[in-house]
Scaffold this motif. Structure first.
Motif, PDB file in Angstrom:
ATOM      1  N   MET A   1       0.843  -1.189   0.000  1.00  0.00           N
ATOM      2  CA  MET A   1       0.000   0.000   0.000  1.00  0.00           C
ATOM      3  C   MET A   1       0.888   1.252   0.000  1.00  0.00           C
ATOM      4  SD  MET A   1      -2.964   1.111   2.742  1.00  0.00           S
ATOM      5  CE  MET A   1      -3.955  -0.353   2.385  1.00  0.00           C
ATOM      6  N   ASN A   2       0.517   2.250  -0.792  1.00  0.00           N
ATOM      7  CA  ASN A   2       1.249   3.504  -0.821  1.00  0.00           C
ATOM      8  C   ASN A   2       0.671   4.463   0.212  1.00  0.00           C
ATOM      9  OD1 ASN A   2       2.963   2.784  -2.982  1.00  0.00           O
ATOM     10  ND2 ASN A   2       1.333   3.254  -4.452  1.00  0.00           N
ATOM     11  N   PHE A   3       1.558   5.120   0.949  1.00  0.00           N
ATOM     12  CA  PHE A   3       1.129   6.052   1.985  1.00  0.00           C
ATOM     13  C   PHE A   3       1.628   7.448   1.651  1.00  0.00           C
ATOM     14  CE2 PHE A   3       1.481   1.981   4.390  1.00  0.00           C
ATOM     15  CZ  PHE A   3       0.124   1.825   4.643  1.00  0.00           C
ATOM     16  N   ARG A   4       0.770   8.432   1.897  1.00  0.00           N
ATOM     17  CA  ARG A   4       1.153   9.809   1.605  1.00  0.00           C
ATOM     18  C   ARG A   4       1.810  10.485   2.797  1.00  0.00           C
ATOM     19  NH1 ARG A   4      -4.959  12.283   0.799  1.00  0.00           N
ATOM     20  NH2 ARG A   4      -5.646  12.221   2.984  1.00  0.00           N
ATOM     21  N   ARG A   5       1.514  10.037   4.002  1.00  0.00           N
ATOM     22  CA  ARG A   5       2.172  10.559   5.202  1.00  0.00           C
ATOM     23  C   ARG A   5       2.407   9.410   6.177  1.00  0.00           C
ATOM     24  NH1 ARG A   5      -0.932  15.430   7.943  1.00  0.00           N
ATOM     25  NH2 ARG A   5      -2.641  13.930   7.852  1.00  0.00           N
ATOM     26  N   TYR A   6       3.312   9.642   7.122  1.00  0.00           N
ATOM     27  CA  TYR A   6       3.624   8.686   8.167  1.00  0.00           C
ATOM     28  C   TYR A   6       3.521   9.381   9.522  1.00  0.00           C
ATOM     29  CZ  TYR A   6       5.397   5.878   4.327  1.00  0.00           C
ATOM     30  OH  TYR A   6       5.500   5.166   3.158  1.00  0.00           O
ATOM     31  N   ALA A   7       3.403   8.586  10.577  1.00  0.00           N
ATOM     32  CA  ALA A   7       3.369   9.139  11.927  1.00  0.00           C
ATOM     33  C   ALA A   7       3.871   8.078  12.899  1.00  0.00           C
ATOM     34  CB  ALA A   7       1.951   9.572  12.307  1.00  0.00           C
ATOM     35  N   ILE A   8       4.253   8.537  14.080  1.00  0.00           N
ATOM     36  CA  ILE A   8       4.595   7.635  15.175  1.00  0.00           C
ATOM     37  C   ILE A   8       3.473   7.726  16.197  1.00  0.00           C
ATOM     38  CG2 ILE A   8       6.217   7.038  16.995  1.00  0.00           C
ATOM     39  CD1 ILE A   8       7.397   6.598  14.255  1.00  0.00           C
ATOM     40  N   TYR A   9       2.838   6.589  16.442  1.00  0.00           N
ATOM     41  CA  TYR A   9       1.732   6.488  17.384  1.00  0.00           C
ATOM     42  C   TYR A   9       2.137   5.613  18.573  1.00  0.00           C
ATOM     43  CZ  TYR A   9      -2.128   7.922  14.158  1.00  0.00           C
ATOM     44  OH  TYR A   9      -2.996   8.574  13.338  1.00  0.00           O
ATOM     45  N   ALA A  64       3.775  13.682  15.033  1.00  0.00           N
ATOM     46  CA  ALA A  64       2.617  13.969  14.196  1.00  0.00           C
ATOM     47  C   ALA A  64       2.857  13.578  12.743  1.00  0.00           C
ATOM     48  CB  ALA A  64       2.279  15.451  14.291  1.00  0.00           C
ATOM     49  N   PRO A  65       1.774  13.366  11.984  1.00  0.00           N
ATOM     50  CA  PRO A  65       1.913  12.950  10.586  1.00  0.00           C
ATOM     51  C   PRO A  65       2.828  13.874   9.777  1.00  0.00           C
ATOM     52  CG  PRO A  65      -0.356  12.719  11.282  1.00  0.00           C
ATOM     53  CD  PRO A  65       0.355  13.388  12.407  1.00  0.00           C
ATOM     54  N   PHE A  66       3.682  13.247   8.972  1.00  0.00           N
ATOM     55  CA  PHE A  66       4.653  13.987   8.172  1.00  0.00           C
ATOM     56  C   PHE A  66       4.892  13.249   6.860  1.00  0.00           C
ATOM     57  CE2 PHE A  66       6.910  10.945  10.795  1.00  0.00           C
ATOM     58  CZ  PHE A  66       7.858  10.380   9.953  1.00  0.00           C
ATOM     59  N   ARG A  67       5.279  14.008   5.836  1.00  0.00           N
ATOM     60  CA  ARG A  67       5.727  13.414   4.593  1.00  0.00           C
ATOM     61  C   ARG A  67       7.218  13.105   4.696  1.00  0.00           C
ATOM     62  NH1 ARG A  67       6.217  16.851   1.229  1.00  0.00           N
ATOM     63  NH2 ARG A  67       5.728  18.674   2.505  1.00  0.00           N
ATOM     64  N   LEU A  68       7.640  12.047   4.062  1.00  0.00           N
ATOM     65  CA  LEU A  68       9.050  11.673   4.108  1.00  0.00           C
ATOM     66  C   LEU A  68       9.893  12.634   3.281  1.00  0.00           C
ATOM     67  CD1 LEU A  68       8.961   7.787   3.747  1.00  0.00           C
ATOM     68  CD2 LEU A  68       9.779   9.083   5.725  1.00  0.00           C
ATOM     69  N   ALA A  69      11.073  12.954   3.804  1.00  0.00           N
ATOM     70  CA  ALA A  69      12.022  13.759   3.049  1.00  0.00           C
ATOM     71  C   ALA A  69      12.490  12.978   1.828  1.00  0.00           C
ATOM     72  CB  ALA A  69      13.211  14.134   3.935  1.00  0.00           C
ATOM     73  N   LEU A 122      11.836  10.904  19.956  1.00  0.00           N
ATOM     74  CA  LEU A 122      11.286  10.563  18.646  1.00  0.00           C
ATOM     75  C   LEU A 122      10.985  11.814  17.817  1.00  0.00           C
ATOM     76  CD1 LEU A 122       9.032   7.601  19.763  1.00  0.00           C
ATOM     77  CD2 LEU A 122      11.017   7.444  18.255  1.00  0.00           C
ATOM     78  N   VAL A 123      10.527  12.878  18.459  1.00  0.00           N
ATOM     79  CA  VAL A 123      10.272  14.119  17.727  1.00  0.00           C
ATOM     80  C   VAL A 123      11.563  14.691  17.166  1.00  0.00           C
ATOM     81  CG1 VAL A 123       9.622  16.550  18.029  1.00  0.00           C
ATOM     82  CG2 VAL A 123       8.111  14.748  18.856  1.00  0.00           C
ATOM     83  N   THR A 124      12.595  14.765  17.987  1.00  0.00           N
ATOM     84  CA  THR A 124      13.810  15.463  17.563  1.00  0.00           C
ATOM     85  C   THR A 124      14.721  14.600  16.704  1.00  0.00           C
ATOM     86  OG1 THR A 124      14.964  14.843  19.630  1.00  0.00           O
ATOM     87  CG2 THR A 124      13.741  16.919  19.621  1.00  0.00           C
ATOM     88  N   ARG A 125      14.853  13.315  17.031  1.00  0.00           N
ATOM     89  CA  ARG A 125      15.862  12.489  16.355  1.00  0.00           C
ATOM     90  C   ARG A 125      15.355  11.831  15.073  1.00  0.00           C
ATOM     91  NH1 ARG A 125      18.426   8.832  20.914  1.00  0.00           N
ATOM     92  NH2 ARG A 125      19.647   8.117  19.105  1.00  0.00           N
ATOM     93  N   LEU A 126      14.066  11.974  14.797  1.00  0.00           N
ATOM     94  CA  LEU A 126      13.528  11.518  13.513  1.00  0.00           C
ATOM     95  C   LEU A 126      13.304  12.680  12.548  1.00  0.00           C
ATOM     96  CD1 LEU A 126      10.792   8.935  14.636  1.00  0.00           C
ATOM     97  CD2 LEU A 126      13.089   8.429  13.781  1.00  0.00           C
ATOM     98  N   ASP A 127      13.566  13.889  12.995  1.00  0.00           N
ATOM     99  CA  ASP A 127      13.079  15.035  12.231  1.00  0.00           C
ATOM    100  C   ASP A 127      13.792  15.248  10.913  1.00  0.00           C
ATOM    101  OD1 ASP A 127      10.905  16.954  12.652  1.00  0.00           O
ATOM    102  OD2 ASP A 127      12.472  18.446  12.276  1.00  0.00           O
ATOM    103  N   PRO A 160       2.958  22.109  16.350  1.00  0.00           N
ATOM    104  CA  PRO A 160       3.080  23.022  17.497  1.00  0.00           C
ATOM    105  C   PRO A 160       3.130  22.365  18.871  1.00  0.00           C
ATOM    106  CG  PRO A 160       0.861  23.122  16.569  1.00  0.00           C
ATOM    107  CD  PRO A 160       1.662  22.240  15.656  1.00  0.00           C
ATOM    108  N   TRP A 161       2.444  21.238  19.033  1.00  0.00           N
ATOM    109  CA  TRP A 161       2.234  20.717  20.394  1.00  0.00           C
ATOM    110  C   TRP A 161       3.223  19.598  20.688  1.00  0.00           C
ATOM    111  CZ3 TRP A 161      -0.271  24.618  21.883  1.00  0.00           C
ATOM    112  CH2 TRP A 161      -1.238  25.212  21.070  1.00  0.00           C
ATOM    113  N   VAL A 162       4.486  19.965  20.793  1.00  0.00           N
ATOM    114  CA  VAL A 162       5.564  19.011  21.035  1.00  0.00           C
ATOM    115  C   VAL A 162       6.422  19.486  22.202  1.00  0.00           C
ATOM    116  CG1 VAL A 162       5.642  18.243  18.628  1.00  0.00           C
ATOM    117  CG2 VAL A 162       7.099  20.134  19.359  1.00  0.00           C
ATOM    118  N   LEU A 163       7.300  18.563  22.668  1.00  0.00           N
ATOM    119  CA  LEU A 163       8.294  18.872  23.697  1.00  0.00           C
ATOM    120  C   LEU A 163       7.616  19.428  24.951  1.00  0.00           C
ATOM    121  CD1 LEU A 163      11.068  20.277  21.336  1.00  0.00           C
ATOM    122  CD2 LEU A 163      10.590  17.914  21.976  1.00  0.00           C
ATOM    123  N   ASP A 164       7.900  20.650  25.351  1.00  0.00           N
ATOM    124  CA  ASP A 164       7.318  21.186  26.588  1.00  0.00           C
ATOM    125  C   ASP A 164       5.813  21.419  26.479  1.00  0.00           C
ATOM    126  OD1 ASP A 164       8.159  23.118  24.699  1.00  0.00           O
ATOM    127  OD2 ASP A 164       7.959  24.715  26.174  1.00  0.00           O
TER     128      ASP A 164
END
Length: 226
Positions: A1-9, A64-69, A122-127, A160-164
């Motif tokens: 299956m092709n995905f347009r965005r990915y996320a970590i849940y 949060a959902p993101f497109r792959l670089a 996961l937010v910072t080291r996958l960015d 917007p709603w990450v880290l602190d």
């Protein structure tokens, strides 16, 4: 299956995960639409009250959902997440059913350091695997209406709603008037009481992908091995 965005849940397992998937009407792991549970006393139609969150499934967003670089694929995200989670320990979350800002959701009584460390890593080291937001994606977040810190996070991390500003939550409804949300919380309380009587274990995270219809599907679990 092709995905347009990915996320970590984080995808709750066991009876709680099964109930949440059935309540929202979409099982991320199975890619199916389970029958909704019979919950007495609902203040409206269950499908209507859960329509927006249904396509995301019963989950807590970690990244949060993101497109792959360009030049990256899902396997790169999995490998990087495994490297991160090899050093992070499992933990448990005591949950409570709450109404906040018109949404009914399960939230931790407290957010332990282990949860915050997981989200931040996961937010910072996958960015670097995340493609920059398009202008349309950026404007969808209504940047001019965000508090200063939230807008800075949007600019830097794409959300917007990450880290602190991160708050773990398992959404159970769409946005609704406060009194109706309170009625829904009261109706769901008996069904959820036994399922959240003990702290919920968090032993892994999941990579999920968004299909062309906007529904998210499970791709891979990554265990916390620390």
């Amino acid at each position: 299956m092709n995905f347009r965005r990915y996320a970590i849940y984080h995808l709750p397992g066991g009876d709680l995960g099964a109930f949440g998937a059935a309540w929202l009407g979409w099982d991320v792991r199975a890619g199916t639409t389970p029958s909704r549970p019979d919950v007495p006393g609902l203040p409206g139609d269950a499908a209507a009250m859960t329509a927006p969150p249904m396509r995301y499934g019963f989950h807590a967003t970690i990244k949060a959902p993101f497109r792959l670089a360009e030049g990256h694929e899902a396997a790169d995200v999995i490998r990087r997440a495994e490297m991160i989670c090899d050093h992070l320990a499992p933990f448990a979350l005591p949950l409570e059913l709450r109404c906040d800002h018109g949404f009914v959701a399960l939230r931790p009584v407290v957010q332990p350091p282990e949860l915050m460390a997981l989200e931040q890593a996961l937010v910072t080291r996958l960015d670097d695997l995340r493609a920059p937001l398009t202008p349309a994606e950026y404007e969808r977040r209504k940047p001019d209406a965000l508090p200063g810190k939230a807008r800075a996070h949007l600019d830097h991390w794409g959300y917007p709603w990450v880290l602190d500003l991160f708050n773990y939550h398992l959404t159970l409804s769409s946005n609704m008037p406060a009194d109706r949300a309170q009625d829904l919380r009261l109706a769901l309380t008996p069904a959820l009481a036994a399922l959240i009587a003990q702290p919920m274990p968090v032993t892994d995270i999941a990579l999920v992908g968004e299909d062309e219809e906007g529904r998210f599907h499970h791709i891979a679990d990554v265990p916390l091995r620390g």
